[in-house]
Design a protein around this motif. Structure first.
Motif, short mmCIF file in Angstrom:
data_model
loop_
_atom_site.label_atom_id
_atom_site.label_comp_id
_atom_site.label_asym_id
_atom_site.label_seq_id
_atom_site.Cartn_x
_atom_site.Cartn_y
_atom_site.Cartn_z
N ARG A 183 0.81 -1.23 0.00
CA ARG A 183 0.00 0.00 0.00
C ARG A 183 0.84 1.27 0.00
NH1 ARG A 183 -2.69 0.98 4.14
NH2 ARG A 183 -1.83 -0.56 5.57
N ILE A 184 2.04 1.23 0.60
CA ILE A 184 2.89 2.43 0.56
C ILE A 184 3.67 2.52 -0.73
CG2 ILE A 184 3.09 2.49 3.08
CD1 ILE A 184 5.97 1.46 2.76
N SER A 185 3.78 1.41 -1.46
CA SER A 185 4.53 1.40 -2.71
C SER A 185 3.63 1.71 -3.90
CB SER A 185 5.19 0.03 -2.93
OG SER A 185 6.07 -0.29 -1.87
N TYR A 186 2.39 1.24 -3.83
CA TYR A 186 1.45 1.39 -4.94
C TYR A 186 0.18 2.04 -4.42
CZ TYR A 186 4.76 -2.09 -6.51
OH TYR A 186 5.93 -2.75 -6.79
N MET A 187 -0.17 3.19 -4.99
CA MET A 187 -1.29 3.97 -4.48
C MET A 187 -2.64 3.34 -4.83
SD MET A 187 0.18 7.75 -5.46
CE MET A 187 -1.24 8.63 -4.79
N SER A 188 -2.68 2.54 -5.88
CA SER A 188 -3.95 1.96 -6.33
C SER A 188 -3.86 0.44 -6.35
CB SER A 188 -4.28 2.45 -7.75
OG SER A 188 -3.46 1.79 -8.70
N ASP A 189 -4.99 -0.19 -6.57
CA ASP A 189 -4.99 -1.62 -6.86
C ASP A 189 -4.38 -1.84 -8.24
OD1 ASP A 189 -6.27 -2.19 -4.48
OD2 ASP A 189 -8.29 -2.06 -5.37
N THR A 190 -3.98 -3.07 -8.50
CA THR A 190 -3.50 -3.44 -9.82
C THR A 190 -4.67 -4.00 -10.61
OG1 THR A 190 -1.30 -3.93 -8.93
CG2 THR A 190 -1.84 -4.85 -11.09
N VAL A 191 -4.97 -3.40 -11.76
CA VAL A 191 -6.18 -3.74 -12.50
C VAL A 191 -5.85 -3.96 -13.98
CG1 VAL A 191 -7.63 -2.41 -10.92
CG2 VAL A 191 -6.71 -1.32 -12.98
N PRO A 192 -6.73 -4.63 -14.72
CA PRO A 192 -6.48 -4.84 -16.15
C PRO A 192 -6.35 -3.51 -16.90
CG PRO A 192 -8.20 -6.32 -15.38
CD PRO A 192 -7.93 -5.37 -14.26
N PHE A 193 -5.42 -3.48 -17.84
CA PHE A 193 -5.21 -2.29 -18.66
C PHE A 193 -6.30 -2.24 -19.74
CE2 PHE A 193 -3.25 0.10 -22.15
CZ PHE A 193 -2.78 1.22 -21.46
N ARG A 194 -6.98 -1.11 -19.83
CA ARG A 194 -8.07 -0.92 -20.79
C ARG A 194 -8.19 0.56 -21.09
NH1 ARG A 194 -11.60 1.61 -17.74
NH2 ARG A 194 -11.71 1.09 -15.51
N SER A 195 -9.02 0.90 -22.04
CA SER A 195 -9.23 2.30 -22.38
C SER A 195 -9.85 3.04 -21.20
CB SER A 195 -10.16 2.41 -23.60
OG SER A 195 -10.41 3.75 -23.91
N GLY A 196 -9.23 4.15 -20.81
CA GLY A 196 -9.74 4.98 -19.72
C GLY A 196 -9.28 4.56 -18.34
N VAL A 197 -8.48 3.50 -18.24
CA VAL A 197 -8.13 2.97 -16.92
C VAL A 197 -7.21 3.92 -16.15
CG1 VAL A 197 -6.10 1.66 -17.72
CG2 VAL A 197 -7.33 0.92 -15.68
N TYR A 198 -6.29 4.61 -16.84
CA TYR A 198 -5.36 5.47 -16.11
C TYR A 198 -6.08 6.63 -15.44
CZ TYR A 198 -1.46 8.58 -15.06
OH TYR A 198 -0.57 9.40 -14.41
N SER A 199 -6.97 7.28 -16.17
CA SER A 199 -7.71 8.40 -15.56
C SER A 199 -8.60 7.90 -14.43
CB SER A 199 -8.54 9.14 -16.62
OG SER A 199 -9.47 8.27 -17.22
#
Length: 547
Positions: free
Chosen positions: A275-291
Motif C-alpha cells: 500500500r505504501i509502494s502502490y497507491m492503487s490496486d493493480t487492474v487490467p489495462f483498458r481504455s480509460g483505466v489510467y484516468s
C-alpha cells in the motif's frame, strides 16, 4: 559396515525407490541429490549452512543473525523419517502425505499448489543483482588484475571471441566491448561474477524452498517468500539504502504474486509494503483505466482529460516485448495490468526526484529565467536546440504541424527515458506536457520485467508469469517558471504513508519477523515426511522382489 555406510546405503535405497513412484517423487529425489546432498557426513542435509531466521525457532528478533544448521531441522526430520527402516511402509507414507495435505487444506481450503509452487520458486531470487545496472557495489579497494589489463589492450577482440559462449557469452562481451581502460574491464568482470553468483543463489534458493516444508508453509499462508524475510533481516539495522533494498525485495515479491495471479492469503506487513509502494490496486489495462485510477486515489492534480488519455495511450505503446515486426505492445498483451506507483520517497521509488534531476526540468527552466511566459515558437526552438529534449512523435514532423498541435493541445508533449535511482531500477520512461506558462505535467512509467531481462532466464519467466505489469506515477506537476522548478508544485498525498505509525526501520524489522501459519507448517512437514517415507518403502520392497 559402519553406521555411516549403513545410513548411506539406506538413503540410496530411498533414491532408488523414489525413481519408481512417479514424476513427483522422482523430481524430488533428483533435486535433493543434485542440489543439496552431501554424502561426506551422516546427516544427508546437515552440512548446508543457512541463516537462522530471527523470530523463529525461539530466536528473538534482537538476536544477531548467525549461520547455523538449525534452519535445516525440517529437512533433517524428513531425512531421519526416511532413513528409519520401521517407516519403510508405502501405505504408511501415503497416509502421512494424505494427512499432511488434509491439515494444510483445513487451514487453506482454496490452496492451488501448482500456482503457489510457481510463485514460490519465481520470487526466490534477490531483487538486487549487484552492479547489474552499473558499478554501484564494487568491492572496497578493488583494482584491475593482470587479465583485466590484458583485455583492456583490445576489448573488442576479446568481446568477439567470448560472445560465442552460449547464454552468458553475450553479456560478458557487452560488459567489456566498450571499455576504455583496465578499470572498466574490471568492473565488467565483477559485474559478470556478481550475476553468476546471483543466478546460482536464486536457483538454489528456489529449489530449496520447493523442498523445504517450512518455506512452502510460509509462502502458502502469507504470500511471503523466505528470501523477502532473509533480505529484511540482513537490512533491518542498516542505512537508508539497506532499508530500500528490503522494501524493493518485498515489492518484487508482491509483483511476482500479482503477475502470477496469486489469490492466497497475504500477511498484513507485506500488505503495508504494497500500500505504501502502490497507491492503487493493480487492474487490467483498458481504455480509460489510467484516468480512472488517478481519480480513485485523488491524484489527478487538475490534469485535463485529454492529457490523461494521451499519457495512457503512450504507456500502452511505449512498453514492448520483442523487436521489429514481432514486437508486442503492452496494450496488445494477452493480460496486461497496471497500477499507480508512489512517486515520492527513496524507500519505495523516487520517480519525482529522478524526473526533476535527470529529466528535462532543468533545461525547461532556463527558458523562464527572465520571463513567466514564452511563445510556442520560442518553445519549439528550445526543443530543436537542446539534445536533452525530445518532442513526442505525435506532435508532428514539420514546424508547421508541431506549432498547430501545440496550439490545439495548449502545450508541447514530450517524452524520454532515464535510469532511476531506486534500488534495482533500470530504465524508466517519461511522457509529459509543458505549457507556454511553464507548467510541466509528467508521468513516469516502468514495466516490471526484471527477470525477463536477465540473460538465459527471460523466456522461461515470460511463459511462467502471464500478466505483464506496468507501474505508472500519477501526474506530477512542476513549475519551470518558479524559483524552485525542481520541486513538485503540487504535493502528492499517499494515505497509506500518512497512516503508518512505524518508521521504515520498524517496518523492515516487521517483515523480518513474518511467520507461517503453524497448522500449515505441521501439514507440510508431515506431507514431506510421507513423500520420502513412501519412496523408501517402495525402494525396499522393490529390492526384496529382485532378490
Amino acid at each position: 559396515m559402519s553406521d555411516f555406510q549403513k545410513k548411506r546405503q539406506e538413503y540410496m535405497a530411498v533414491r532408488k525407490g523414489a525413481s519408481r513412484v512417479g514424476s513427483t517423487a522422482q523430481t524430488y529425489s533428483q533435486q535433493a541429490a543434485s542440489a543439496f546432498l552431501n554424502p561426506a557426513i551422516e546427516n544427508p542435509f546437515g552440512s548446508l549452512e543457512l541463516p537462522a531466521y530471527a523470530g523463529s525457532e525461539g530466536i528473538p528478533m534482537s538476536a544477531p543473525r548467525r549461520t547455523t544448521v538449525d534452519a535445516m531441522a525440517p529437512l533433517n526430520f524428513v531425512a531421519e523419517e526416511a532413513l528409519t527402516p520401521a517407516n519403510y511402509v508405502p501405505v504408511g507414507g501415503l497416509g502421512m502425505m494424505r494427512r499432511g495435505s488434509q491439515i494444510t487444506r483445513e487451514a487453506l481450503p482454496d490452496l492451488k499448489r501448482l500456482k503457489e509452487g510457481s510463485g514460490l520458486f519465481l520470487s526466490s531470487p534477490r531483487n538486487l543483482i549487484k552492479n547489474f545496472y552499473g558499478p554501484t557495489d564494487m568491492p572496497e579497494g578493488a583494482v584491475p588484475n593482470v587479465v583485466d589489463r590484458y583485455i583492456a589492450r583490445d576489448p573488442q577482440a576479446f568481446a568477439s571471441k567470448v560472445r560465442k559462449i552460449p547464454k552468458v557469452g553475450p553479456m560478458v562481451a557487452n560488459t567489456v566491448k566498450d571499455a576504455k581502460n583496465a578499470e572498466e574491464v574490471m568492473q565488467g568482470r565483477i559485474r559478470t561474477q556478481d550475476f553468476l553468483k546471483w543466478a546460482g543463489e536464486g536457483t538454489r534458493e528456489g529449489l530449496f524452498n520447493l523442498m523445504n516444508p517450512d518455506a512452502r508453509a510460509l509462502y502458502y499462508s502469507t504470500g511471503v517468500n523466505p528470501m523477502t524475510v532473509k533480505v529484511a533481516q540482513e537490512s533491518a539495522e542498516g542505512a537508508q539504502r539497506d532499508l530500500a533494498k528490503a522494501i524493493a525485495q518485498g515489492q518484487q515479491n508482491i509483483v511476482t504474486n500479482t503477475r502470477l495471479g496469486r489469490q492466497g492469503p497475504v500477511d498484513p506487513t507485506l500488505d503495508t509494503v504494497d500500500r505504501i509502494s502502490y497507491m492503487s490496486d493493480t487492474v487490467p489495462f483498458r481504455s480509460g483505466v489510467y484516468s480512472d485510477l488517478v481519480n480513485q486515489v485523488g491524484a489527478r492534480n487538475n490534469t485535463p482529460q485529454k492529457d490523461l488519455d494521451f499519457f495512457e495511450e503512450h504507456i500502452g505503446n511505449v512498453w514492448q516485448v520483442g523487436k521489429g515486426e514481432k514486437a508486442e505492445r503492452f496494450a496488445d498483451a494477452s493480460s496486461p495490468v497496471i497500477n499507480v506507483k508512489t512517486p515520492t520517497t527513496f524507500q519505495t521509488g523516487n520517480h519525482a526526484f529522478d524526473f526533476a534531476h535527470k529529466g528535462p526540468v532543468r533545461t525547461f527552466a532556463t527558458l523562464f529565467k527572465s520571463k513567466k511566459n514564452v511563445s510556442n515558437e520560442e518553445m519549439l526552438e528550445k526543443f530543436k536546440s537542446s539534445p536533452k529534449l525530445a518532442l513526442h512523435p505525435k506532435m508532428g514532423k514539420t514546424d508547421e504541424e508541431i506549432l498547430a498541435n501545440a496550439k490545439e493541445n495548449g502545450g508541447f508533449y514530450f517524452t524520454g527515458s532515464m535510469v532511476g535511482t531506486g534500488i534495482t531500477e533500470g530504465g524508466v520512461n517519461y511522457v509529459g506536457k509543458i505549457t507556454p506558462r511553464g507548467r510541466i505535467t509528467a508521468v513516469v512509467s516502468d514495466e516490471n520485467n526484471f527477470l525477463e531481462n536477465v540473460p538465459g532466464v527471460g523466456k522461461a519467466v515470460e511463459a511462467a508469469l502471464p500478466n505483464r505489469i506496468v507501474n505508472a506515477t500519477p501526474p506530477m506537476i512542476f513549475d519551470a517558471s518558479s524559483d524552485n522548478a525542481m520541486a513538485l508544485a503540487r504535493t502528492i498525498k499517499v494515505p497509506a504513508k500518512d497512516e503508518m505509525s512505524q518508521s521504515y526501520t520498524e517496518l523492515v524489522k516487521a517483515v523480518a519477523g513474518i511467520k507461517a501459519d503453524p497448522q500449515v507448517v505441521k501439514g507440510e512437514r508431515l506431507r514431506s515426511a510421507g513423500m520420502l517415507t513412501t519412496g523408501g518403502g517402495l525402494g525396499v520392497r522393490g529390492q526384496q522382489e529382485e532378490d
